[in-house]
Design a protein around this motif. Structure first.
Motif, PDB file in Angstrom:
ATOM      1  N   UNK A 859     -39.055   1.939  -7.418  1.00 60.38           N
ATOM      2  CA  UNK A 859     -38.550   2.168  -6.058  1.00 60.38           C
ATOM      3  C   UNK A 859     -37.289   3.033  -6.099  1.00 60.38           C
ATOM      4  N   UNK A 860     -36.409   2.720  -7.028  1.00 62.51           N
ATOM      5  CA  UNK A 860     -35.146   3.445  -7.117  1.00 62.51           C
ATOM      6  C   UNK A 860     -35.404   4.924  -7.433  1.00 62.51           C
ATOM      7  N   UNK A 861     -36.288   5.167  -8.393  1.00 58.46           N
ATOM      8  CA  UNK A 861     -36.608   6.543  -8.772  1.00 58.46           C
ATOM      9  C   UNK A 861     -37.290   7.264  -7.614  1.00 58.46           C
ATOM     10  N   UNK A 862     -38.135   6.535  -6.933  1.00 58.14           N
ATOM     11  CA  UNK A 862     -38.874   7.084  -5.789  1.00 58.14           C
ATOM     12  C   UNK A 862     -37.908   7.547  -4.703  1.00 58.14           C
ATOM     13  N   UNK A 863     -36.910   6.727  -4.485  1.00 57.74           N
ATOM     14  CA  UNK A 863     -35.917   7.076  -3.463  1.00 57.74           C
ATOM     15  C   UNK A 863     -35.139   8.314  -3.898  1.00 57.74           C
TER      16      UNK A 863
END
Length: 948
Positions: A859-863
């Motif tokens: 999720x963090x990388x996606x953001x």
RNA sequence: GCCCUGGUGGUGGAAUUGGUAGACACGCAGGACUUAAAAUCCUGUGGCCUUUGGGCCGUGCGGGUUCAAGUCCCGCCCGGGGUACCA
């Protein structure tokens, strides 16, 4: 600066909750998928790392299915009724609901930290009146239905009543029925209701003050608590599961479960085919009905055996045998189940003095009574064929009864011949037939003569459904003139009343009898037993479909949309309990038209157990009575053994948190004593302690032994055991998450090995996964933690790495091979690191495919990759076969099956060309030694083998 | 006893239809960076032999089928689970 997992994980857990990311509703635009975990009993000890293993696997699967475009129902709840909370209530007076609620909160907190994608809005607790209302409701339906053998399904009891009053049913004519009093009619109907009250021999556990189901008893001891269990005649509620035996058996062929688990259920149901045969009893009008699976051996039957409880015994026993027989029955009755089980070898029995006649040749056969025949199975009577049944053989040998061989193939002077193959001998009209033919011939003959018929028996017993306990669902039943009636459905839920103490009354009634006004409004007394643990867990999966519905168990629309469970993950310890009862419960609800599927769990996977590594201290006890010390010695130390050891317990489990590198230091021992007073007697043995031991025999130790003793610390011995609080070997997921993060915990649990296998938890190995997570982060971030993803076009090499990974990861999830899935990611990340690939085109897809395993990181990388919505709303990328296509292959070349060298060849070469290329390769000359090969095997894209 | 499982390096495990045994990790050894440590990175790592080309042996044990066996067949041994008078 590195990846800050704890901040990132907290951030996304909050995000998911705040945004309701995993809430699901019926959505006809998407295919549904239902992934379920066996819900836990919330114990006071909290979760250890073994518990979430299955939850992690199902979560990965659920997240994967979401990415694949499915509308995924993935709920969680609590099997909240159970003995520990009640035991605690008895000891402390704390209401079990308070203890349970506290534990539920703790479980929820622990599970949230692992990042599961449950739809928490659907959470249920079996002890919640909104939930158990429907458990009670189902019970009333069971009470109001019977099993119609003609239709092979449950039908309203009204259909039976109307049949009885018009045409009669079974052996009761309509005239007989109509002349019965209301009470008699109700008593009669009890023989048919699917939930019924009956006097029965039950497993009574005095210590627990309750009856137990067969699957709650093992070897005459209660599974929970380990207390002795005895047989007692009591009035109890039962669920009539036995008519469903065949359907439960047949259903197994339609579902995707492990074969081993199906086998356990098949054995538990225990179908056996044979015949019921009537033997006329000499000089009386009585007939003895027996069940046998071997009607072919009827001419080898040399005696009959009745179970001690058999009702004919009194009627047929001869006068001179009466006293002895009655004596024997009395003794057998008083022998507890446990004794009968532990004393299998001891052969007992008594002759009744009566004889029956073999209906096929009129030979008289003596009738015996023996406790090796069980009253509850078949007809409680057997024809004994000592030549072909081991138990009969032993009995006959013991009492000197004749043994007649009727099937050739064995040596009956040595032992019985139980195999179902051979030729019939000494057997009148079936001589020369095979066993199979003879079984049929005898059964047919008996049917013609009207003295027997083919019959099928099941080992499965009706389930005892009442417990003399407080912490369970109250029965929605009241008594009027001693006859039980169900409450009106509008009165549900019937709430669990408050009581002053959680113990039976002075007169031995269950705790609910203590409740004030435990009566209906009209003043009729309510049932005081409560339901067993499996009541609430038998149909919980249906309630998740529509958990807030106040008017129905679940809506028709919800049931039609969600159907049954596509994937169910849980432990195999429920094989004969929950998983049978649930299937029965589900079949009943199917019969009455509530649901569309006869089987609740389409695919089921049993996860293995994660075992703990205990740390065991070897030692001996010494000291005066009031001050007994346990001296810890090194595991290799043997000197003590000769004079002291065998008298005293030698091993103690040391809490693993105080053990470092397999050693216990004096300092840690002190800390440990402060935390657990239980260890106050522990002491690390010094050389002096050992020399001072009584009897004071030696003044010095052998050098080799003395060198094992160290100053201030002692070695311990590791041992793999079940993880449990009492063994002090529990590893808490909270600690692991604290130190490494939830994503690492998730991936490591999967990396440990195949899901279904049991394996010990070894915290050392977790470093590898932790490094992997950091390595992933570094693909996206440079040394100063700056996002470094570029928009450069990817090379073919990079694309190949990505697409190979997409393919393998997808296959591994579909095959539930989560451990190899983790390795695949490791290989991918190693390769991309090597290629120095920081390209958006590659790393975007990598984040998606990684997200089921490591959702927080993803999720963090996606953001950071500039996406506004949760990664769980993304689409799992398709792999491209074109990219994966190679045009060369490195062929392993073996000579006589031994690998000698490798050669890279174009893939479009035909077999002859491959053979030519291989034989012409310079390396081949050495092995061919100028002789032509005998044979060359070429398997394109696999291997080349040259036979010389 | 019967039924079901499983047995692969020092460790967890991989090899999905018979086709390169030991992928990926842990651990260990050596090295780089560092005043030092941690972290990170690199190299090696089934055993034995070796002239450094390589050779031999290796998936619990003993046989077999096959060009080829961890994988199939037969017979054993050991561990784990289920069940235990179910006629």
């Amino acid at each position: 600066m590195e990846y800050n997992f704890s901040e990132v994980e907290k951030k996304w857990q909050k995000y998911w909750l705040d945004h309701g990311t995993f809430r699901v509703e019926i959505d006809y635009s998407k295919p549904k998928f239902y992934v379920l975990d066996m819900f836990p009993y919330p114990s006071g000890a909290g979760l250890h790392v073994g518990h979430p293993l299955g939850y992690i696997a199902s979560d990965i699967y659920a997240r994967f299915k979401r990415l694949k475009g499915f509308n995924v129902l993935h709920p969680m709840g609590y099997d909240a009724y159970g003995l520990p909370a009640e035991q605690f209530a008895i000891q402390t007076g704390t209401h079990p609901s308070i203890t349970t609620e506290k534990n539920v909160i703790r479980y929820r907190e622990q599970m949230s930290k692992i990042g599961f994608s449950y739809d928490w809005s659907r959470e249920i607790k079996t002890c919640d009146p909104d939930y158990y209302k429907w458990t009670q409701w189902t019970f009333i339906q069971l009470f109001n239905h019977w099993y119609d053998p003609d239709k092979q399904k449950a039908e309203s009891i009204e259909t039976l009543i109307s049949r009885l009053s018009t045409e009669g049913y079974d052996e009761v004519t309509s005239a007989q029925w109509n002349s019965k009093t209301k009470k008699e009619q109700q008593e009669f109907l009890m023989n048919y209701r699917l939930a019924y009250l009956s006097d029965a021999m039950v497993n009574w556990c005095l210590e627990l003050g309750t009856v137990l189901a067969n699957d709650e008893v093992n070897n005459g001891i209660s599974v929970r608590g380990g207390h002795p269990v005895e047989q007692k005649l009591m009035k109890q509620w039962f669920l009539r599961i036995t008519p469903y035996a065949q359907r439960l058996l047949d259903g197994l062929d339609t579902i995707d479960w492990f074969e081993s688990l199906k086998e356990i259920q098949r054995n538990w149901i225990g179908r056996s085919e044979g015949a019921d045969i009537f033997f006329p009893i000499q000089d009386t009008d009585y007939k003895l009905e027996i069940f046998t699976t071997r009607p072919d051996t009827i001419f080898g039957s040399t005696y009959m055996v009745l179970a001690p409880e058999h009702e004919l015994i009194e009627k047929i026993t001869s006068a001179d045998q009466k006293e002895e027989v009655m004596d024997y029955i009395e003794k057998a009755r008083n022998r507890s189940e446990r004794e009968r089980m532990t004393d299998v070898k001891h052969i007992t029995g008594i002759f009744t003095g009566a004889y029956c006649l073999n209906p096929l040749n009129d030979q008289p056969i003596p009738i015996w009574v023996a406790d090796y025949v069980l009253a509850g199975y078949g007809t409680g009577a057997i024809m004994a064929v000592p030549a072909h049944d081991q138990r009969d053989y032993e009995f006959a040998t013991h009492f000197g009864l004749p043994i007649i061989e009727v099937v050739s193939g064995g040596d009956i002077s040595e032992s019985s011949y139980d195999a179902k193959e051979g030729t019939l001998i000494n057997s009148n009209f079936i001589n020369g037939m095979s066993v199979k033919e003879a079984v049929q011939a005898v059964t047919e003959r008996l049917e013609e003569m009207g003295i027997g018929k083919g019959a099928i028996n099941y080992r499965l017993r009706d389930a005892i459904f009442s417990r003399q306990r407080y912490w369970g669902e109250p029965f929605p039943i009241y008594y009027k003139d001693g006859i039980p009636y169900p409450l009106n459905e509008s009165k549900l839920p019937l709430r669990l009343p408050d009581v002053d103490k959680y113990l039976p009354t002075e007169t031995g009634e269950p705790p609910l009898a203590r409740a004030k006004k435990w009566k209906t409004k009209e003043g009729y007394p309510l049932e005081t037993s409560t339901m067993p643990g499996f009541a609430g867990s038998s149909g919980y999966y249906l309630r998740y479909m529509d958990p807030k519905n106040d008017n129905e168990y679940f809506s028709r629309e919800a049931a039609e949309y969600w159907q049954n469970i596509d994937l169910y993950i849980g432990g195999s310890e429920h094989a004969t309990g929950h998983l049978i009862y649930s299937r029965f419960w589900n079949k009943f609800l199917y019969d009455i038209g509530l649901i569309q599927n006869e089987e609740p769990f389409k695919k089921l996977i049993n996860q293995g157990m994660i075992q703990g590594i205990s740390q065991k201290a070897k030692g001996f006890k010494s000291g005066s009575l009031g001050d007994m010390k346990f001296y810890i010695i090194p595991p290799d130390f043997t000197y003590i053994e000769d004079n002291i050891s065998e008298k005293y317990p030698r091993w103690r489990n040391i809490p693993i948190e105080f053990v470092k590198d397999g050693k216990l230091t004096a300092m840690n021992l002190e800390l440990m004593k402060q935390k657990y007073p239980l260890f106050d007697d522990l002491q690390i043995a010094t050389v002096k302690d050992i020399i001072d031991l009584p009897p004071k025999r030696k003044s010095r130790l052998p050098q080799t032994q003395e060198s094992l003793i160290h100053d201030g610390w002692v070695e311990l011995k590791p041992e793999v055991e079940k993880m449990s609080k009492s063994k002090f070997n529990e590893v808490n997921p909270d600690q692991i998450i604290e130190e490494y993060g939830a994503d690492t915990l998730r991936m490591y649990e999967m990396f440990l090995g195949p899901l279904e296998q049991s394996k010990p938890w070894d915290t050392h190995g977790i470093e590898g996964v932790f490094r992997f997570i950091k390595k992933v982060w570094r693909l996206y971030h440079d040394d100063s933690n700056q996002f470094r993803v570029t928009d450069e076009a990817p090379t073919m090499k990079e694309l190949r790495v990505l697409h190979r990974t997409i393919k393998k990861v997808q296959e591994d999830i579909e095959w539930f091979s989560f451990n190899t899935g983790v390795s695949t990611f490791m290989i991918c990340v190693n390769e991309l690191t090597e290629l120095k690939c920081h390209k958006r085109a590659i790393l975007t897809d990598l984040a998606i495919i990684l997200s089921p395993y490591a959702p927080h990181l993803a999720e963090e990388l996606w953001e950071q990759l500039d996406h506004k919505e949760s990664i769980s709303k993304a689409c799992f990328p398709d792999f491209n076969e074109e990219i994966l296509k190679e045009n060369t292959f490195e062929y392993p070349v073996s000579f006589n099956g031994k690998l000698r060298f490798k050669i890279t060849l174009p893939l479009d070469l035909n077999v002859a060309d491959i053979e030519k290329a291989v034989l012409e390769a310079p390396e081949s000359a050495r092995w061919l030694q100028e002789k032509p090969p005998k044979r060359v095997i070429v398997v394109p894209k696999k291997i080349v083998n040259v036979v010389i």
